[in-house]
Design a protein around this motif. Structure first.
Motif, mmCIF file in Angstrom:
data_model
loop_
_atom_site.group_PDB
_atom_site.id
_atom_site.type_symbol
_atom_site.label_atom_id
_atom_site.label_comp_id
_atom_site.label_asym_id
_atom_site.label_seq_id
_atom_site.Cartn_x
_atom_site.Cartn_y
_atom_site.Cartn_z
ATOM 1 N N ILE A 1 13.254 9.988 79.294
ATOM 2 C CA ILE A 1 13.476 8.858 78.395
ATOM 3 C C ILE A 1 14.548 9.159 77.351
ATOM 4 O O ILE A 1 15.309 8.251 76.966
ATOM 5 N N THR B 1 16.302 7.842 84.989
ATOM 6 C CA THR B 1 15.233 6.845 85.082
ATOM 7 C C THR B 1 14.239 7.235 86.166
ATOM 8 O O THR B 1 13.016 7.114 85.980
ATOM 9 N N GLY C 1 5.392 13.015 86.764
ATOM 10 C CA GLY C 1 5.544 12.715 85.342
ATOM 11 C C GLY C 1 5.796 13.940 84.498
ATOM 12 O O GLY C 1 6.473 13.872 83.480
ATOM 13 N N ALA D 1 12.529 2.274 87.359
ATOM 14 C CA ALA D 1 11.427 2.652 86.458
ATOM 15 C C ALA D 1 10.096 2.158 87.006
ATOM 16 O O ALA D 1 9.081 2.879 86.966
ATOM 17 N N ASN E 1 8.857 4.130 90.166
ATOM 18 C CA ASN E 1 8.383 5.482 89.877
ATOM 19 C C ASN E 1 7.350 5.523 88.752
ATOM 20 O O ASN E 1 7.039 6.590 88.230
ATOM 21 N N ASN E 2 6.846 4.343 88.380
ATOM 22 C CA ASN E 2 5.741 4.230 87.421
ATOM 23 C C ASN E 2 6.078 4.829 86.056
ATOM 24 O O ASN E 2 5.255 5.501 85.432
ATOM 25 N N ARG E 3 7.282 4.566 85.580
ATOM 26 C CA ARG E 3 7.708 5.043 84.261
ATOM 27 C C ARG E 3 7.450 3.931 83.240
ATOM 28 O O ARG E 3 8.336 3.140 82.909
ATOM 29 N N THR E 4 6.231 3.848 82.762
ATOM 30 C CA THR E 4 5.826 2.721 81.915
ATOM 31 C C THR E 4 6.593 2.683 80.593
ATOM 32 O O THR E 4 6.969 1.598 80.116
ATOM 33 N N GLU E 5 6.815 3.828 79.977
ATOM 34 C CA GLU E 5 7.530 3.837 78.694
ATOM 35 C C GLU E 5 8.967 3.355 78.865
ATOM 36 O O GLU E 5 9.501 2.645 78.004
ATOM 37 N N LEU E 6 9.580 3.722 79.978
ATOM 38 C CA LEU E 6 10.945 3.260 80.226
ATOM 39 C C LEU E 6 10.985 1.757 80.494
ATOM 40 O O LEU E 6 11.919 1.070 80.090
ATOM 41 N N TYR F 1 13.341 10.115 87.180
ATOM 42 C CA TYR F 1 12.483 11.215 86.760
ATOM 43 C C TYR F 1 11.830 10.987 85.404
ATOM 44 O O TYR F 1 11.102 11.848 84.910
ATOM 45 N N GLY F 2 12.080 9.848 84.805
ATOM 46 C CA GLY F 2 11.412 9.522 83.549
ATOM 47 C C GLY F 2 11.912 10.295 82.353
ATOM 48 O O GLY F 2 11.135 10.554 81.416
#
Length: 626
Positions: free
Chosen positions: A65, A60, A43, A92, A95-100, A62-63
């Motif tokens: 945003i 996406t 993150g 998303a 890779n646990n990108r919650t905001e995305l 790598y997060g």
């Protein structure tokens, strides 16, 4: 199950294909990374150059945003899959990108869109990777955990296969059927028994009320059959302990024992044969003693009384043949072992120390009134001994019958707890008991013997066969005190008896002759005195250890042991400096709830409901007991 395993990642970016972690995946990852060097922290990434020319898939992963928003605003269709049929929402979620995920859904992404080689949803892959926060988020946005992928697995089946206990608990709490079948008719418990070597998540699913005798649609195998076929000894033992039926036959007419004999697994064969034999014995014993089940403590007490008496009687025989006495002792011991092995279950076996203690006290009282009382005609000796025995009986009764502080919760409350903790990202073994499925109050602990969480847990006492916790610890300390006084009086009575009835003395004949004369004078008294010495060893230790911890430290036994372990790792700030230590006098007042007609004001805390340090703590908050 004290902790859930940390599912580590082999690389920064996870992929939604069936070869994650393989050489092929690593090569693709290396090629896509080129000269970029991600930092080791998930993150929080740093790169050698900027990402202004990255495509949206890589951004996406790598997060990044800002880059993703830039490309979406430029007209990129958020629903458009890449050349391998993987959508941005998949990347998303993986890779646990919650905001995305929130952003893509707001831009029209389909929550349950299928993609990848396994034709999975984003929720499937978040489950595989163990991203509980992502699972919670996707379900919040309407993702359906009951959808199946190309292999026929729902999210619950995947959570079981990938050993994701927090997600299992959350999905079941949200209403997923713990016995839901996959396309082969296998339940999650069957998958756990056949594919996951070890006791978990088999034990966890049983805690969630999974059926232990369900059969699959194709082979008609039970979870026990599948554990045998996979050679999963740990899961098999868990299923047997839960009462799994060992006589069920599958579609081929084979029992679990028959399958084990075909596979020639000696450990499994031994476990199944032992279980069959023990259950057969139990059936016989139940037919014979079923009406006496509630009297098992009384029967053990009478057995212990008989054993102590027989031992003393053999020692007190007038025969001078020690060989004869030795043969009688060995015969008695063998008979006792036969009775224990034949008729006592493991659960009943745990009551033997309690029965032995009660029988020892019984014969001490009998010995006092028959042998010692003639030498103590004055009431100054009789009354204190009677008070000590009465105190023993009363405080044992209070310790035994008082709830130690068991944490209770209905099935509905357990589900609400799991959901609330998961959505708060707090479904952690330090806060949540994975055995009782309840939130653990401050200072509580799960007792493996009672299989219950206990508020302000001190220890499970072998001699009481009971947990010592918030509500019965003061009675337990009082019980120890009165047992201690009884043992003191018995020691004094023994010395007086020997002085009055044995003709020799240490000054006159020396130690060896004195011991021989004492044994010859009354072997029964020697036997009782040995019992006094034995029980004194643990009573004195427990009593003074309890008083030291309560008055001087303000800690329970469990907390003190935890701090001692931490001391070896150099993480302790001082064993007396803890938020529960209010000084010796106040500790005494609080523990025994001393009021003295209103002169003292003890603090009363309901430890079964205390989840935070929201009370007076004049010391330090640096302590954390787990």
């Amino acid at each position: 199950m004290e902790e859930w395993p940390d599912r580590g990642r082999q690389c920064q970016v996870n992929c939604p294909h069936g070869y994650h972690g393989t050489q092929k995946h690593q090569e693709e990852y290396n090629n896509s990374s080129q000269s970029k060097s991600p930092d080791k922290h998930h993150g929080d990434l740093t790169f050698i150059d900027d990402y202004s020319n990255w495509d949206i898939v890589r951004a996406t992963q790598y997060g990044i945003i800002d880059r993703c928003k830039e490309l979406i605003e430029a007209g990129y269709d958020v629903r458009q899959p890449d050349k391998e049929n993987v959508t941005l929402l998949h990347w998303a979620a993986i890779n646990n990108r919650t905001e995305l995920v929130k952003y893509y859904i707001s831009k029209g992404a389909i929550v349950d869109q299928l993609g990848g080689d396994l034709n999975s949803t984003a929720l499937h892959w978040a489950t595989r990777q163990g991203h509980l926060s992502m699972v919670v988020l996707l379900i919040k946005y309407g993702a359906d955990p009951s959808l199946v992928d190309r292999e026929g697995f729902t999210c619950l089946h995947l959570a079981v296969q990938f050993h994701q206990m927090p997600i299992i608990a959350y999905l079941v709490a949200k209403g997923q059927n713990v016995d839901a079948a996959d396309m082969n008719g296998q339940t999650p418990l069957m998958l756990a028994a056949s594919r996951i070597i070890g006791p978990e998540p088999t034990r966890f699913l049983i805690k969630l009320n999974a059926s232990i005798n369900a059969v699959d649609k194709l082979h008609k195998n039970t979870p026990l059959h599948w554990a045998v076929l996979s050679g999963n000894v740990a899961a098999l033992n868990v299923l047997l302990a839960a009462g799994a039926n060992v006589e069920v036959k599958n579609a081929m007419g084979e029992t679990p024992l028959g399958l084990a004999q075909q596979n020639r697994n000696p450990w499994i064969i031994h476990s199944l044969i032992d279980t069959n034999a023990s259950r057969s014995r139990s059936s016989f014993v139940l037919k014979l003693f079923k009406s006496f089940e509630k009297y098992k403590l009384l029967l053990l007490f009478l057995l212990s009384v008989g054993v102590i008496w027989i031992t003393g009687y053999i020692a007190d025989l007038e025969s001078d043949s020690w060989l004869l006495k030795g043969i009688l002792f060995v015969s008695t011991w063998l008979i006792i072992q036969l009775i224990i092995r034949r008729f006592l279950s493991m659960q009943t076996f745990g009551y033997i120390p309690l029965a032995f203690l009660a029988a020892s006290l019984f014969w001490m009282v009998v010995t006092w009134f028959i042998r010692f009382l003639p030498d103590f005609p004055d009431s100054v000796f009789q009354i204190p001994f009677a008070v000590s025995i009465t105190g023993c009986i009363y405080y044992f009764y209070k310790t035994w019958t008082t709830d130690p502080g068991y944490i209770r919760a209905s099935e509905e409350d357990k589900k609400k707890t799991v959901i609330s903790l998961a959505e708060a990202d707090c479904l952690d073994p330090r806060i949540f008991c994975t055995m009782c499925l309840v939130r653990k109050p401050l200072r509580s602990k799960h007792c493996p013997v009672c299989d219950r969480c206990v508020a302000k847990f001190d220890h499970h006492c072998l001699w009481i066969a009971r947990c010592i916790g918030a509500w019965n610890q003061r009675y337990f300390v009082s019980f120890l005190f009165f047992v201690f006084t009884v043992l003191l009086w018995m020691s004094y009575g023994t010395i007086v008896y020997w002085s009055s009835h044995c003709v020799t003395s240490y000054e006159k004949d020396g130690l060896w002759i004195l011991l021989i004369q004492i044994i010859s004078c009354s072997p029964w008294i020697v036997w009782i005195f040995l019992l006094v010495l034995f029980h004194s060893s643990w009573v004195i230790f427990l009593l003074f250890n309890q008083l030291y911890q309560i008055l001087y430290l303000g800690l329970t036994t469990n907390e003190r042991l935890s701090l001692i372990k931490r001391a070896h790792s150099g993480r302790i700030v001082g064993i007396q400096q803890n938020p529960f230590n209010h000084g010796c006098f106040q500790n005494l007042v609080d523990f025994f709830q001393c009021r003295c007609f209103g002169l003292l004001k003890p603090s009363k805390i309901d430890w079964s409901q205390q989840y935070t340090m929201g009370f007076d703590q004049p010391r330090t908050n640096e302590f954390q007991f787990i």
